[in-house]
Design a protein around this motif. Structure first.
Motif, PDB file in Angstrom:
ATOM      1  N   CYS A 168      -4.990 -15.598 -60.628  1.00 11.59           N
ATOM      2  CA  CYS A 168      -5.140 -16.038 -62.019  1.00 11.59           C
ATOM      3  C   CYS A 168      -6.598 -16.177 -62.432  1.00 11.59           C
ATOM      4  O   CYS A 168      -7.501 -16.178 -61.611  1.00 11.59           O
ATOM      5  N   GLY A 169      -6.798 -16.330 -63.735  1.00  5.01           N
ATOM      6  CA  GLY A 169      -8.127 -16.543 -64.276  1.00  5.01           C
ATOM      7  C   GLY A 169      -8.125 -17.704 -65.246  1.00  5.01           C
ATOM      8  O   GLY A 169      -7.130 -17.958 -65.932  1.00  5.01           O
ATOM      9  N   ILE A 170      -9.245 -18.426 -65.300  1.00  2.00           N
ATOM     10  CA  ILE A 170      -9.389 -19.601 -66.160  1.00  2.00           C
ATOM     11  C   ILE A 170     -10.658 -19.448 -66.982  1.00  2.00           C
ATOM     12  O   ILE A 170     -11.704 -19.060 -66.452  1.00  2.00           O
ATOM     13  N   VAL A 171     -10.568 -19.757 -68.283  1.00  2.00           N
ATOM     14  CA  VAL A 171     -11.736 -19.768 -69.161  1.00  2.00           C
ATOM     15  C   VAL A 171     -11.749 -21.078 -69.935  1.00  2.00           C
ATOM     16  O   VAL A 171     -10.728 -21.754 -70.045  1.00  2.00           O
ATOM     17  N   GLY A 172     -12.908 -21.424 -70.476  1.00  2.00           N
ATOM     18  CA  GLY A 172     -12.982 -22.652 -71.255  1.00  2.00           C
ATOM     19  C   GLY A 172     -14.220 -22.711 -72.117  1.00  2.00           C
ATOM     20  O   GLY A 172     -15.182 -21.958 -71.925  1.00  2.00           O
ATOM     21  N   ALA A 173     -14.161 -23.617 -73.074  1.00  4.90           N
ATOM     22  CA  ALA A 173     -15.302 -23.902 -73.949  1.00  4.90           C
ATOM     23  C   ALA A 173     -15.231 -25.380 -74.306  1.00  4.90           C
ATOM     24  O   ALA A 173     -14.141 -25.938 -74.440  1.00  4.90           O
ATOM     25  N   ALA A 174     -16.383 -26.005 -74.447  1.00  2.00           N
ATOM     26  CA  ALA A 174     -16.417 -27.426 -74.796  1.00  2.00           C
ATOM     27  C   ALA A 174     -17.578 -27.685 -75.735  1.00  2.00           C
ATOM     28  O   ALA A 174     -18.566 -26.963 -75.736  1.00  2.00           O
ATOM     29  N   GLY A 175     -17.456 -28.737 -76.513  1.00  2.00           N
ATOM     30  CA  GLY A 175     -18.475 -29.099 -77.482  1.00  2.00           C
ATOM     31  C   GLY A 175     -17.894 -29.056 -78.877  1.00  2.00           C
ATOM     32  O   GLY A 175     -16.700 -29.259 -79.074  1.00  2.00           O
ATOM     33  N   LYS A 176     -18.722 -28.765 -79.831  1.00  2.00           N
ATOM     34  CA  LYS A 176     -18.251 -28.629 -81.206  1.00  2.00           C
ATOM     35  C   LYS A 176     -17.719 -27.204 -81.374  1.00  2.00           C
ATOM     36  O   LYS A 176     -18.486 -26.251 -81.474  1.00  2.00           O
ATOM     37  N   ILE A 177     -16.406 -27.065 -81.412  1.00  2.00           N
ATOM     38  CA  ILE A 177     -15.787 -25.746 -81.476  1.00  2.00           C
ATOM     39  C   ILE A 177     -15.736 -25.296 -82.938  1.00  2.00           C
ATOM     40  O   ILE A 177     -14.882 -25.739 -83.698  1.00  2.00           O
ATOM     41  N   ASP A 178     -16.657 -24.445 -83.312  1.00  2.00           N
ATOM     42  CA  ASP A 178     -16.671 -23.886 -84.665  1.00  2.00           C
ATOM     43  C   ASP A 178     -16.003 -22.506 -84.632  1.00  2.00           C
ATOM     44  O   ASP A 178     -15.499 -22.074 -83.599  1.00  2.00           O
ATOM     45  N   THR A 179     -15.991 -21.807 -85.746  1.00  2.00           N
ATOM     46  CA  THR A 179     -15.307 -20.510 -85.808  1.00  2.00           C
ATOM     47  C   THR A 179     -15.949 -19.488 -84.865  1.00  2.00           C
ATOM     48  O   THR A 179     -15.254 -18.661 -84.285  1.00  2.00           O
ATOM     49  N   LYS A 180     -17.259 -19.559 -84.713  1.00  2.00           N
ATOM     50  CA  LYS A 180     -17.954 -18.619 -83.825  1.00  2.00           C
ATOM     51  C   LYS A 180     -17.555 -18.859 -82.364  1.00  2.00           C
ATOM     52  O   LYS A 180     -17.271 -17.907 -81.622  1.00  2.00           O
ATOM     53  N   LEU A 181     -17.500 -20.128 -81.946  1.00  2.00           N
ATOM     54  CA  LEU A 181     -17.121 -20.436 -80.570  1.00  2.00           C
ATOM     55  C   LEU A 181     -15.630 -20.165 -80.347  1.00  2.00           C
ATOM     56  O   LEU A 181     -15.234 -19.710 -79.274  1.00  2.00           O
ATOM     57  N   MET A 182     -14.794 -20.414 -81.356  1.00  2.00           N
ATOM     58  CA  MET A 182     -13.367 -20.094 -81.238  1.00  2.00           C
ATOM     59  C   MET A 182     -13.180 -18.591 -81.044  1.00  2.00           C
ATOM     60  O   MET A 182     -12.382 -18.149 -80.226  1.00  2.00           O
ATOM     61  N   SER A 183     -13.933 -17.797 -81.782  1.00  2.00           N
ATOM     62  CA  SER A 183     -13.862 -16.345 -81.636  1.00  2.00           C
ATOM     63  C   SER A 183     -14.290 -15.933 -80.225  1.00  2.00           C
ATOM     64  O   SER A 183     -13.658 -15.070 -79.608  1.00  2.00           O
ATOM     65  N   ALA A 184     -15.343 -16.551 -79.713  1.00  2.00           N
ATOM     66  CA  ALA A 184     -15.805 -16.249 -78.356  1.00  2.00           C
ATOM     67  C   ALA A 184     -14.750 -16.646 -77.329  1.00  2.00           C
ATOM     68  O   ALA A 184     -14.508 -15.913 -76.356  1.00  2.00           O
ATOM     69  N   PHE A 185     -14.090 -17.789 -77.537  1.00  2.00           N
ATOM     70  CA  PHE A 185     -13.030 -18.228 -76.626  1.00  2.00           C
ATOM     71  C   PHE A 185     -11.891 -17.212 -76.603  1.00  2.00           C
ATOM     72  O   PHE A 185     -11.394 -16.842 -75.543  1.00  2.00           O
ATOM     73  N   LYS A 186     -11.478 -16.749 -77.767  1.00  2.00           N
ATOM     74  CA  LYS A 186     -10.395 -15.757 -77.831  1.00  2.00           C
ATOM     75  C   LYS A 186     -10.812 -14.455 -77.139  1.00  2.00           C
ATOM     76  O   LYS A 186     -10.013 -13.848 -76.422  1.00  2.00           O
ATOM     77  N   ASP A 187     -12.067 -14.055 -77.304  1.00  2.00           N
ATOM     78  CA  ASP A 187     -12.567 -12.870 -76.599  1.00  2.00           C
ATOM     79  C   ASP A 187     -12.545 -13.079 -75.087  1.00  2.00           C
ATOM     80  O   ASP A 187     -12.159 -12.183 -74.324  1.00  2.00           O
ATOM     81  N   MET A 188     -12.967 -14.276 -74.637  1.00  2.00           N
ATOM     82  CA  MET A 188     -12.952 -14.574 -73.205  1.00  2.00           C
ATOM     83  C   MET A 188     -11.522 -14.530 -72.665  1.00  2.00           C
ATOM     84  O   MET A 188     -11.280 -14.033 -71.563  1.00  2.00           O
ATOM     85  N   LEU A 189     -10.579 -15.044 -73.443  1.00  2.00           N
ATOM     86  CA  LEU A 189      -9.187 -15.039 -73.018  1.00  2.00           C
ATOM     87  C   LEU A 189      -8.662 -13.613 -72.863  1.00  2.00           C
ATOM     88  O   LEU A 189      -7.972 -13.303 -71.892  1.00  2.00           O
ATOM     89  N   VAL A 190      -9.032 -12.743 -73.779  1.00  2.00           N
ATOM     90  CA  VAL A 190      -8.606 -11.341 -73.689  1.00  2.00           C
ATOM     91  C   VAL A 190      -9.221 -10.680 -72.453  1.00  2.00           C
ATOM     92  O   VAL A 190      -8.536  -9.994 -71.698  1.00  2.00           O
ATOM     93  N   VAL A 191     -10.511 -10.891 -72.215  1.00  5.17           N
ATOM     94  CA  VAL A 191     -11.167 -10.323 -71.035  1.00  5.17           C
ATOM     95  C   VAL A 191     -10.564 -10.925 -69.762  1.00  5.17           C
ATOM     96  O   VAL A 191     -10.407 -10.230 -68.750  1.00  5.17           O
TER      97      VAL A 191
END
Length: 116
Positions: free
Chosen positions: A2-25
Motif C-alpha cells: 500500500c501507499g500513504i500520502v498526506g498534507a497538513a496545515g492550512k489546506i487551501d484549494t492549491k494544497l487540496m489540488s496537490a493532495f488529489k494529485d498525490m493520491l492519483v500518483v
C-alpha cells in the motif's frame, strides 16, 4: 504494498489540488481500494473509502461535499494493494476504532486480541 500520502496545515484549494494529485500518483502503490481522511479545524474528521482507484473515490458526491471543502487542517490518503483479506470496502483504509482513525502499511497481526 500500500501507499500513504498526506498534507497538513492550512489546506487551501492549491494544497487540496496537490493532495488529489498525490493520491492519483499513489495508486502506483495499489489500485485495489482508496480511502481518505479529512481532519477539520475543530478536530473532528470525515472519512470515505471505496474499492477501486483514487479517481473512482474522488468522483463521488461525498468527496465533493465532505472532503474537497475549505477548512481542513490535515488530509490523509491511502491506496491499498491487497495482500491479506478480500478486496472489500470493510478491508480498505482508513480504519476507525472508537475515537481513533488511521491507515497503515503492511499487515497487522493480533489486532483482535483484548487489550488491558
Amino acid at each position: 504494498m500500500c501507499g500513504i500520502v498526506g498534507a497538513a496545515g492550512k489546506i487551501d484549494t492549491k494544497l487540496m489540488s496537490a493532495f488529489k494529485d498525490m493520491l492519483v500518483v499513489n495508486q502506483l502503490r495499489g489500485t485495489d481500494a482508496t480511502g481518505v481522511v479529512r481532519v477539520n479545524g475543530s478536530g473532528g474528521y470525515k472519512w470515505k473509502k471505496s474499492v477501486g482507484t483514487p479517481n473512482f473515490l474522488m468522483e463521488t458526491m461525498f468527496f465533493d461535499r465532505e472532503i474537497d471543502t475549505a477548512g481542513a487542517k490535515a488530509l490523509i490518503g491511502h491506496c491499498r494493494a491487497k495482500t491479506i483479506g478480500d478486496n472489500t470496502v470493510s478491508n480498505a483504509h482508513p480504519f476507525e476504532f472508537s475515537d481513533i482513525i488511521g491507515v497503515h502499511n503492511g499487515t497487522l497481526r493480533g489486532h483482535y486480541r483484548d487489550w488491558e
